[in-house]
Design a protein around this motif. Structure first.
Motif, PDB file in Angstrom:
ATOM      1  N   ASN A  52       2.569   1.652  -3.312  1.00 32.64           N
ATOM      2  CA  ASN A  52       1.678   2.172  -4.344  1.00 32.64           C
ATOM      3  C   ASN A  52       1.511   3.683  -4.218  1.00 32.64           C
ATOM      4  OD1 ASN A  52      -0.188   1.847  -6.551  1.00 32.64           O
ATOM      5  ND2 ASN A  52      -1.833   2.163  -5.088  1.00 32.64           N
TER       6      ASN A  52
ATOM      7  N   TYR B  24       2.089 -10.614 -13.750  1.00 29.16           N
ATOM      8  CA  TYR B  24       1.154  -9.492 -13.620  1.00 29.16           C
ATOM      9  C   TYR B  24       0.413  -9.331 -14.941  1.00 29.16           C
ATOM     10  CZ  TYR B  24      -0.564  -4.732 -12.970  1.00 29.16           C
ATOM     11  OH  TYR B  24      -1.355  -3.610 -12.873  1.00 29.16           O
TER      12      TYR B  24
ATOM     13  N   GLU C 213      -6.587 -12.318  -2.544  1.00 29.52           N
ATOM     14  CA  GLU C 213      -6.942 -10.929  -2.221  1.00 29.52           C
ATOM     15  C   GLU C 213      -7.765 -10.343  -3.363  1.00 29.52           C
ATOM     16  OE1 GLU C 213      -3.414  -8.739  -1.498  1.00 29.52           O
ATOM     17  OE2 GLU C 213      -2.812  -9.904   0.265  1.00 29.52           O
TER      18      GLU C 213
ATOM     19  N   GLN D 163      -4.028 -12.201  -6.499  1.00 32.87           N
ATOM     20  CA  GLN D 163      -4.580 -10.866  -6.225  1.00 32.87           C
ATOM     21  C   GLN D 163      -5.353 -10.394  -7.450  1.00 32.87           C
ATOM     22  OE1 GLN D 163      -2.229  -7.028  -6.183  1.00 32.87           O
ATOM     23  NE2 GLN D 163      -2.455  -7.342  -3.974  1.00 32.87           N
TER      24      GLN D 163
ATOM     25  N   TRP E  45      -9.414  -6.673  -4.516  1.00 33.75           N
ATOM     26  CA  TRP E  45      -9.398  -5.233  -4.249  1.00 33.75           C
ATOM     27  C   TRP E  45     -10.301  -4.511  -5.254  1.00 33.75           C
ATOM     28  CZ3 TRP E  45      -6.755  -3.567   0.001  1.00 33.75           C
ATOM     29  CH2 TRP E  45      -5.788  -4.426   0.531  1.00 33.75           C
ATOM     30  N   GLY E  46     -10.734  -3.333  -4.838  1.00 40.39           N
ATOM     31  CA  GLY E  46     -11.555  -2.507  -5.724  1.00 40.39           C
ATOM     32  C   GLY E  46     -13.038  -2.829  -5.574  1.00 40.39           C
TER      33      GLY E  46
ATOM     34  N   GLU F  23      -2.793  -7.288 -17.053  1.00 41.53           N
ATOM     35  CA  GLU F  23      -3.740  -6.181 -17.146  1.00 41.53           C
ATOM     36  C   GLU F  23      -4.685  -6.461 -18.310  1.00 41.53           C
ATOM     37  OE1 GLU F  23      -1.695  -2.523 -17.578  1.00 41.53           O
ATOM     38  OE2 GLU F  23      -0.995  -2.439 -15.494  1.00 41.53           O
TER      39      GLU F  23
ATOM     40  N   HIS G 285     -10.502  -2.160 -11.408  1.00 44.85           N
ATOM     41  CA  HIS G 285     -10.453  -0.728 -11.691  1.00 44.85           C
ATOM     42  C   HIS G 285     -11.645  -0.363 -12.578  1.00 44.85           C
ATOM     43  CE1 HIS G 285      -6.488  -0.268  -9.921  1.00 44.85           C
ATOM     44  NE2 HIS G 285      -6.067  -1.323 -10.617  1.00 44.85           N
TER      45      HIS G 285
ATOM     46  N   CYS H 127      -6.834  -6.070 -13.102  1.00 46.00           N
ATOM     47  CA  CYS H 127      -5.433  -6.440 -12.886  1.00 46.00           C
ATOM     48  C   CYS H 127      -5.363  -7.725 -12.058  1.00 46.00           C
ATOM     49  CB  CYS H 127      -4.675  -5.316 -12.178  1.00 46.00           C
ATOM     50  SG  CYS H 127      -4.655  -3.773 -13.112  1.00 46.00           S
TER      51      CYS H 127
ATOM     52  N   ARG I  29       0.837  -1.203   0.000  1.00 51.14           N
ATOM     53  CA  ARG I  29       0.000   0.000   0.000  1.00 51.14           C
ATOM     54  C   ARG I  29       0.871   1.252   0.000  1.00 51.14           C
ATOM     55  NH1 ARG I  29      -5.069  -0.013   3.882  1.00 51.14           N
ATOM     56  NH2 ARG I  29      -5.471  -1.697   2.410  1.00 51.14           N
TER      57      ARG I  29
ATOM     58  N   VAL J 185      -7.604  -7.076  -8.823  1.00 55.67           N
ATOM     59  CA  VAL J 185      -7.909  -5.663  -8.548  1.00 55.67           C
ATOM     60  C   VAL J 185      -8.867  -5.168  -9.626  1.00 55.67           C
ATOM     61  CG1 VAL J 185      -6.996  -3.359  -8.193  1.00 55.67           C
ATOM     62  CG2 VAL J 185      -5.641  -5.341  -7.527  1.00 55.67           C
TER      63      VAL J 185
END
Length: 680
Positions: free
Chosen positions: A363, A665, A568, A607, A570-571, A667, A611, A616, A360, A609
């Protein structure tokens, strides 16, 4: 486990304008000392010679005893005002501007510099002082990251130099080096820049003059800036050579400590460029040792040294030390409004916190770094600065235009005396050339458009082919899943029922264990079949969405294997288009399969995420990592993942360290996926 970023850093050549002002005006002060004016009575000085001596004393104290220097400059300014001694007023205010700049009081520094400009006399010394004031203002705006004002004042100094024919090599070198230093710090690639080559050529000419006259103080300044130039173009051995020569001359001349401090920092930067952080740290510490303890709290070079030390420790992966050195320096830089180099500080902290697993905080600093290094802003700044350069060159171009106009008039006079047919033929030739050029440009434009259309069509065909392949694969998965579930699954159920009936009918002491073992094997086969069918056709993905389906999948993998999986999300969790959810789910399945089959890992992280316009996905493990490059490190699984991501205008980044793990990773473009769904 962490995701690494590949962002190149360009180390900066520091400026030494305050250190060279005494050298720049040593000759001017001597020229003014023997110019007495009317005496006055009272506590103030009574003649201009005394004022000049007082200013010279203040100049000597300006770095080591700033408050004492301020008092002397104030006394000189008051005395000069009583005598209407413009030169003394201008010089005193200039000295006050430099003192407050050294104390990091930028507003007062700018105010006194502007007052000094108003009192500069209209003679050769006044124009030299005006040029130096422009350089001082440009330096102040440089550290505030106001590059437009910084650029304007440096070129204003150059205009002052050329318009008033200031021929002093010392004065010319000061202006040229300031412009060179500016471009070394803001230009992304100066190696082949013709304008910078011209400046370096002019500096080399002044170097020949200094060598011929044995002017050590002038050579010292030349060597400093040449060291910065060679560092910027990547010739670090040459850069260290000139820095060492600069230090030798500085010790011989008992030069200002700031000069040695900046040079030691620059030598450290050359070792950072050579990926030798241990050597760089030695020179950074030497630079800090040169700074008086009482000045370190608000001295910009101390702040720069701490930021550079943090970068060096980050290069060594000593994350805790990198944070310990960088955070206080960054806080002090913001407090003193020294914007220069804070982007390096945020980059160092982002890498350090990421290395410690504090994603965090990492970032947050990564966002600050991105804002400060925004490519669009950089382009706008460079365009602005090139515009400033073009405006400066207007006077030279005006002269060239005037000469060309005179030549044109002469040519026209000769042309009018020529034969009419020669004019007609010339006009016809020009017309034909113009038409040919237009035809060529039109054809070239058509060819360019046609090539672009062909390239776009190939891309569309490639994407369509990949889409068809993936759709066919998913249909085949669904067909196999139905056959397993409805066909083989039904058959296994019937067999289990028949065996159960036989077990009840022929149950004896001798056959009981055999029937029990057979029933247990049938139960395990049915469970494995259901799990396989579910993976091939995940109904929970259609019912619950990507987030819940991924959690359930990871939980099943964790229960069935010796692998600790952290999931995890997120978002803002929401349902996405079906092709996006299916693609993301298949990617996670494939990556987890690779971890189980090849990595030999004990821990993994999944993870996701959400957006607004992107999805992601990060999958990391602590396994043995991928094979080295060039040994077929990317197998069919990773190639399949890249093809799936490409369908959604996505990208895949892989970072792997042998023996330490792998990080993938992904996207995915949600906006493009939504548009594709509408078109379908």
């Amino acid at each position: 486990m962490r995701r690494k970023y590949s962002i190149g850093l360009r180390f900066l050549c520091l400026t030494l304008l305050p250190c060279y002002m005494n050298l720049l005006f040593s000759g001017i002060a001597k020229a003014q000392e023997n110019n007495p004016q009317t005496m006055v009575t009272g506590s103030h000085l009574r003649d201009t010679a005394s004022i000049n001596k007082l200013i010279k004393r203040a100049d000597a104290l300006r770095e080591q005893a700033i408050d004492s220097a301020i008092k002397l400059y104030d006394q000189a300014a008051q005395s000069s005002l009583l005598l209407n001694y413009n030169w003394g007023i201008a010089k005193s205010y200039f000295g006050l501007s430099r003192c407050y700049n050294n104390k990091e009081h930028q507003e007062k520094s700018v105010a006194y510099a502007r007052q000094s400009l108003a009192w500069c006399p209209d003679d050769i010394h006044g124009h030299e002082l005006t040029a130096s004031l422009y350089l001082a203002l440009s330096e102040t705006y440089y550290y505030q990251n106001r590059l437009d004002s910084c650029s304007w004042y440096r070129y204003a100094a150059l205009r002052e130099l050329e318009n008033n024919q200031l021929l002093s090599p010392r004065m010319q070198l000061g202006v040229l080096c300031s412009i060179l230093q500016f471009w070394l710090n803001v230009h992304e690639d100066i190696h082949n820049d013709l304008y910078i080559r011209e400046i370096v050529h002019r500096i080399n000419h002044i170097e020949h003059i200094a060598l011929a006259t044995n002017d050590s103080s002038l050579l010292m300044k030349i060597y400093f800036h040449k060291g910065g130039y060679y560092n910027n173009i990547g010739q670090n051995d040459s850069a260290r050579f000139y820095c060492d020569r600069h230090l030798e001359l500085g010790r011989a001349l008992n030069a200002s400590p700031s000069m040695a401090i900046a040079t030691l920092l620059n030598i450290g930067l050359t070792y950072m460029g050579d990926k030798l952080p241990e050597r760089a740290l030695q020179y950074y510490q030497k630079a800090i040792d040169e700074i008086p303890i009482e000045r370190r709290s608000e001295y910009r070079y101390f702040i720069f040294a701490r930021i550079f030390q943090g970068e060096a420790y980050s290069m060594q992966h000593n994350w805790k030390k990198a944070i310990a050195f960088t955070e206080p320096a960054l806080e002090k830089a913001y407090k003193l409004k020294i914007i220069h180099l804070i982007d390096h500080g945020h980059k160092t902290l982002a890498d350090a916190y990421e290395g410690l697993g504090q994603f965090r905080k990492a970032n947050e600093h990564r966002k600050q770094y991105s804002l400060l290094r925004d490519s669009l802003q950089l382009v706008q700044k460079l365009e602005m600065m090139y515009d400033m350069e073009a405006k400066y060159r207007i006077s030279d171009k005006d002269k060239q235009i005037a000469q060309k106009e005179l030549a044109i008039e002469r040519n026209e006079s000769r042309i009018r005396s020529k034969n009419f047919w020669i004019i007609a033929i010339s006009a016809g030739f020009v017309l034909i050339s113009l038409i040919s050029m237009l035809i060529y440009r039109n054809n070239y434009h058509k060819q360019t458009l046609q090539s672009e259309k062909i390239r776009n069509l190939r891309q569309e065909m490639e994407i369509a082919s990949l889409q068809a392949m993936v759709n066919g694969e998913e249909k085949e998965r669904s067909r196999i899943a139905r056959e397993l579930h409805d066909g083989i699954g039904g058959t296994l159920g019937a067999i289990r029922t028949r065996v159960s009936a036989l077990m009840r009918k022929y149950k004896t002491v001798h056959t009981n264990d055999d029937f029990t073992e057979l029933m247990q094997m049938l139960e395990e086969a049915s469970a494995d079949l259901r799990k396989t069918a579910h993976n091939l056709m995940p109904e929970i993905l259609l019912q619950e969405g990507l987030a819940n389906a991924s959690r359930l999948f990871c939980e099943r993998v964790r229960k069935g294997h010796m692998l600790q999986i952290d999931t995890e999300i997120w978002g803002k969790i929401r349902r996405l288009p079906g092709d996006v959810e299916l693609t993301a789910y298949r990617i996670i399945q494939e990556l987890m399969h690779n971890i189980l089959k090849h990595a030999g890992a004990t821990q993994a992280l999944v993870q996701i995420v959400f957006h607004e316009t992107q999805l992601c996905i990060t999958v990391e493990d602590n396994g043995r990592g991928l094979p080295a490059a060039g040994t077929g490190s990317e197998g069919m699984g990773l190639r399949t993942i890249r093809e799936r991501a490409k369908l959604l205008n996505g990208q895949v980044d892989t970072v792997s360290t042998p023996g330490q793990g792998t990080s993938v990773y992904i996207e995915l473009d949600l906006a493009g996926a939504k548009q594709n769904s509408l078109e379908q």
